[in-house]
Design an enzyme around this catalytic site. Structure first.
Site, PDB file in Angstrom:
ATOM      1  N   HIS A 118     -13.026  -4.143   7.544  1.00 14.29           N
ATOM      2  CA  HIS A 118     -12.560  -4.563   8.869  1.00 14.29           C
ATOM      3  C   HIS A 118     -13.213  -3.697   9.932  1.00 14.29           C
ATOM      4  CE1 HIS A 118      -9.909  -1.223   7.967  1.00 14.29           C
ATOM      5  NE2 HIS A 118      -9.336  -1.254   9.148  1.00 14.29           N
ATOM      6  N   ASP A 137     -12.999   3.784  11.821  1.00 17.28           N
ATOM      7  CA  ASP A 137     -13.038   4.697  10.680  1.00 17.28           C
ATOM      8  C   ASP A 137     -13.580   4.022   9.421  1.00 17.28           C
ATOM      9  OD1 ASP A 137     -10.623   3.252  10.986  1.00 17.28           O
ATOM     10  OD2 ASP A 137      -9.577   4.531   9.553  1.00 17.28           O
ATOM     11  N   HIS A 138     -13.851   2.724   9.509  1.00 20.48           N
ATOM     12  CA  HIS A 138     -14.396   1.995   8.365  1.00 20.48           C
ATOM     13  C   HIS A 138     -15.831   1.507   8.580  1.00 20.48           C
ATOM     14  CE1 HIS A 138     -10.559   1.730   6.070  1.00 20.48           C
ATOM     15  NE2 HIS A 138     -10.112   2.071   7.264  1.00 20.48           N
ATOM     16  N   HIS A 182     -12.160  -1.608  12.292  1.00 22.15           N
ATOM     17  CA  HIS A 182     -11.660  -0.355  12.855  1.00 22.15           C
ATOM     18  C   HIS A 182     -12.724   0.715  12.575  1.00 22.15           C
ATOM     19  CE1 HIS A 182      -7.145  -1.560  13.085  1.00 22.15           C
ATOM     20  NE2 HIS A 182      -7.757  -1.727  14.239  1.00 22.15           N
ATOM     21  N   HIS A 212      -3.285  -6.648   8.212  1.00 18.54           N
ATOM     22  CA  HIS A 212      -3.521  -5.486   9.063  1.00 18.54           C
ATOM     23  C   HIS A 212      -3.487  -5.935  10.526  1.00 18.54           C
ATOM     24  CE1 HIS A 212      -4.433  -1.361   9.648  1.00 18.54           C
ATOM     25  NE2 HIS A 212      -5.672  -1.523  10.053  1.00 18.54           N
ATOM     26  N   ASP A 266      -7.415  -1.723   4.882  1.00 21.84           N
ATOM     27  CA  ASP A 266      -6.084  -1.229   5.212  1.00 21.84           C
ATOM     28  C   ASP A 266      -5.103  -2.400   5.140  1.00 21.84           C
ATOM     29  OD1 ASP A 266      -7.690   0.924   5.944  1.00 21.84           O
ATOM     30  OD2 ASP A 266      -7.002   1.012   7.990  1.00 21.84           O
ATOM     31  N   HIS A 280      -6.804   7.238   2.336  1.00 18.71           N
ATOM     32  CA  HIS A 280      -6.629   6.827   3.731  1.00 18.71           C
ATOM     33  C   HIS A 280      -5.457   7.583   4.366  1.00 18.71           C
ATOM     34  CE1 HIS A 280      -6.258   3.987   7.209  1.00 18.71           C
ATOM     35  NE2 HIS A 280      -7.555   3.960   7.055  1.00 18.71           N
TER      36      HIS A 280
END
Lengths: 305, 305
Positions: free
Chosen positions: B62, B66-67, B64, B142, B212, B270
């Site tokens: 996805h 941090d990914h 976000h 999510h 997530d 995570h």
């Protein structure tokens, strides 16, 4: 009040030999200015215990990834820290769009105001000014629009010698002394001579950041006499042709610019990943300009006033 | 042939305590699959001596940061390494546009073909298949569209016992044996029984990556019986409400999913940046599902066949 530069990363293009991509943190009288922001800059800031909440101004020289891929991560982390203070970005056209798009797809509405200040990369212009400092762009010659940044402290006040202050001095008299003026009577006569009550102002310090650029004497006049010059040195001079082709400079060329501009100290970096050992950069530059140092991650350069 | 998972980063949202953001490298029979790519992933790959030229498939769960904030840097570095091999990206709508825009502003024309494979985050679908493995998406719940990935080795051939091979076996006979069939004569009679000449196929291994997501039993059927399940565990259960609000899961919830899905082993990660010590995550999960391990940077999980 300090004027110091922390090296967060000094490698070019891709990370290598544990050298991160370009980023520097300049602190001028307690105000933090982040200059370029390669991938992993937020990790470096954490590593060196910098409170990122204190950074209010970020300057991006150009849109090659090794100078700005860490910016979106830093902006996001500031949001996750629930920042409320304004953040100001200064960069070339296109930067705002890239950041905005990435915030949009992640559904992020920032917790703080983010201001994009678009730079015209064609001519020197003042992009920031407060009561202590001015910041000017330095047009460079690179494959894509690119500017350096010239940080100059404004002239400082004369320093009043506390022990010599007279009871009859008014606030206006004190202002006059700080401005270097004498104190005059109503008829215009000098009553107190400035030099008897003050010391000269401390030096106004200056720092010029020049990355990335082909050898370009056009910048010499603008950066004349700065205390510290950072100039990129991607290659050694045996690869001068490669430097020219890729719009980069050699260590020798960086030193030539430093010499012509009569700067106080030269700092070189932006080393190509082909070099594991970077000491030859210093050796080469010092043959032209003795007071040359290498940009090394984690090191801090202090400029005294 | 190996089936192993290397943890490159296992922190959520922002990096903390030297824990990087999410990224994992799955190697299946010498093919490398990179799963998510938080900022600094290319540095981690360098740190663990992975040849990034070997990565041909990258999966993004996805958008976000941090990914995926490390993706553009990795793509650029591959270009600077003069890669020529195709690179395939699998990710949600919007990813292609972000990457393309950043390449455009930097004036980069990649040295290799880059293929965007847009994922429909709404329903499970096969996004990759070769002769050894299939990869399916796992729709998660999510704040923004998000999928997990289910890696399954295809059924393997029966293993022929070399010493027992008969001179009269034809190539077709060998194929029949590998397929688990008996060898028959022209009249259809069994001449050689498969079981006398082969060992059963080795196990087809499987790995489900789920990050997530909010606690979501809807995934249980799809991941039933996998050898290894990675399930996000952003919080401990005393913050279950916070987990639900932010569409994340607790360690206990991750373990509940593992138990219901009867997986072989549960891997959690995570972690929220609020936790310095992550050992309580394992303790909490193990109360529900004993065979739980923590995702720790640099560690490798091997799945035997």
């Amino acid at each position: 009040m300090g004027f110091e530069l922390k090296i967060l990363g000094a490698n070019s293009a891709k990370p290598a030999y544990n050298r991160n991509q370009t980023s520097q943190l300049l602190t001028v009288q307690n105000e933090l200015f982040l200059i370029d922001c390669g991938e992993g800059t937020q990790l470096q800031l954490g590593h060196y215990k910098t409170k990122i909440s204190r950074i209010r101004h970020i300057f991006i020289s150009h849109l090659h990834g090794d100078h700005f891929f860490g910016l979106i991560g830093l902006i996001s982390t500031m949001h996750l820290q629930r920042r409320t203070t304004d953040l100001n970005l200064y960069g070339p056209p296109g930067l705002g769009e890239i950041i905005t798009m990435q915030l949009k797809v992640s559904g992020t509405v920032l917790s703080y105001p983010l201001h994009f200040n678009e730079i015209n990369p064609q001519k020197p212009s003042c992009v920031f000014e407060n009561d202590k400092i001015t910041i000017q762009t330095i047009p460079l010659i690179h494959r894509i629009p690119c500017v350096g940044f010239l940080f100059r402290e404004k002239p400082k006040p004369h320093r009043i010698i506390k022990e010599k202050i007279q009871k009859e001095f008014s606030l206006l008299d004190m202002v006059a002394l700080k401005n270097g003026e004498d104190i005059k009577g109503e008829n215009g006569d000098i009553i107190y001579k400035n030099g008897d009550f003050t010391l000269p102002p401390k030096k106004s310090r200056s720092y010029a950041y020049c990355s990335d650029t082909r050898y370009h004497e056009g910048i010499v006049d603008q950066i004349k006499g700065v205390d510290l010059l950072y100039h990129e040195a991607t290659f050694l001079s045996d690869r001068e042709q490669r430097a020219t082709e890729t719009f980069h400079a050699t260590a020798q060329q960086a030193a030539l610019i430093a010499k012509k501009a009569e700067v106080g100290k030269l700092l070189i970096g932006h080393y190509s990943s082909r070099y594991k050992d970077i000491t030859p950069f210093q050796t080469e530059a010092q043959q032209v300009f003795e007071n040359t140092i290498l940009a090394i991650e984690g090191e801090t350069i202090y400029i005294e006033d």
